[in-house]
Design a protein around this motif. Sequence first.
Motif, PDB file in Angstrom:
ATOM      1  N   MET A 298       1.756   9.517  -5.447  1.00 55.50           N
ATOM      2  CA  MET A 298       2.238  10.864  -5.110  1.00 55.50           C
ATOM      3  C   MET A 298       3.194  11.389  -6.191  1.00 55.50           C
ATOM      4  O   MET A 298       3.118  12.559  -6.584  1.00 55.50           O
ATOM      5  CB  MET A 298       2.953  10.851  -3.752  1.00 55.50           C
ATOM      6  N   VAL A 299       4.062  10.540  -6.705  1.00 56.00           N
ATOM      7  CA  VAL A 299       5.002  10.947  -7.753  1.00 56.00           C
ATOM      8  C   VAL A 299       4.237  11.292  -9.030  1.00 56.00           C
ATOM      9  O   VAL A 299       4.517  12.307  -9.685  1.00 56.00           O
ATOM     10  CB  VAL A 299       6.040   9.828  -8.002  1.00 56.00           C
ATOM     11  N   GLU A 300       3.250  10.470  -9.394  1.00 59.88           N
ATOM     12  CA  GLU A 300       2.448  10.743 -10.592  1.00 59.88           C
ATOM     13  C   GLU A 300       1.690  12.058 -10.466  1.00 59.88           C
ATOM     14  O   GLU A 300       1.623  12.845 -11.424  1.00 59.88           O
ATOM     15  CB  GLU A 300       1.470   9.598 -10.847  1.00 59.88           C
ATOM     16  N   GLU A 301       1.128  12.327  -9.298  1.00 56.48           N
ATOM     17  CA  GLU A 301       0.404  13.584  -9.085  1.00 56.48           C
ATOM     18  C   GLU A 301       1.345  14.777  -9.188  1.00 56.48           C
ATOM     19  O   GLU A 301       0.990  15.809  -9.756  1.00 56.48           O
ATOM     20  CB  GLU A 301      -0.291  13.568  -7.728  1.00 56.48           C
TER      21      GLU A 301
ATOM     22  N   GLU B 163       0.838  -1.209   0.000  1.00 55.00           N
ATOM     23  CA  GLU B 163       0.000   0.000   0.000  1.00 55.00           C
ATOM     24  C   GLU B 163       0.867   1.250   0.000  1.00 55.00           C
ATOM     25  O   GLU B 163       0.573   2.231  -0.685  1.00 55.00           O
ATOM     26  CB  GLU B 163      -0.921   0.012   1.223  1.00 55.00           C
ATOM     27  N   PHE B 164       1.952   1.194   0.790  1.00 61.39           N
ATOM     28  CA  PHE B 164       2.830   2.353   0.879  1.00 61.39           C
ATOM     29  C   PHE B 164       3.537   2.613  -0.449  1.00 61.39           C
ATOM     30  O   PHE B 164       3.681   3.761  -0.866  1.00 61.39           O
ATOM     31  CB  PHE B 164       3.853   2.148   2.002  1.00 61.39           C
ATOM     32  N   GLU B 165       3.980   1.556  -1.145  1.00 66.18           N
ATOM     33  CA  GLU B 165       4.615   1.727  -2.447  1.00 66.18           C
ATOM     34  C   GLU B 165       3.632   2.299  -3.457  1.00 66.18           C
ATOM     35  O   GLU B 165       3.980   3.158  -4.265  1.00 66.18           O
ATOM     36  CB  GLU B 165       5.170   0.389  -2.936  1.00 66.18           C
TER      37      GLU B 165
END
Length: 157
Positions: A52-55, A44-46
Amino acid sequence: MAFLMNQMLGDKLKSFTGGGGEGDGKAGAEGKETAESKGMSREEFEEYQKQMVEEKIQRDKDFATKKAERANLRVALRDKYRLPDSTQDTALVEMAGDDIDVPEELAKMVDEDEEEEEANDSFLNRLQNLDMDTLKTKAQATMSEMKQNAEEKCTLM
């Protein structure tokens, strides 16, 4: 008294002694977020990190697009009003490529301004195209005509 001493000196002592062991399970050694600190499993964390990186990439892309649109508008306005070019705006437009357009609302505003200027230009063009000598002779003829009419009607003149 002990509470007061702990409040005043606690932070300084913690930084001096290395933190005193509080919060070690919440964050990694470098203060980064971990799966345990978020209360998630590793998968889930990955997934969360990937999202977050995509956003962030999408936000950066949208920001660059908006910035290029504004630069494109500034370039168009500089061309319109014959102002000196800005190398920064020109570079932004070139980096963005040809696919950047002026935002619709701003394009409408520019079009409205152009229509107003065209109306003003047509009046100014008519003024510039007038033959001043002809206009002067007509004005003088009208004045002399009015003067003659006034002299005929007025007994004092």
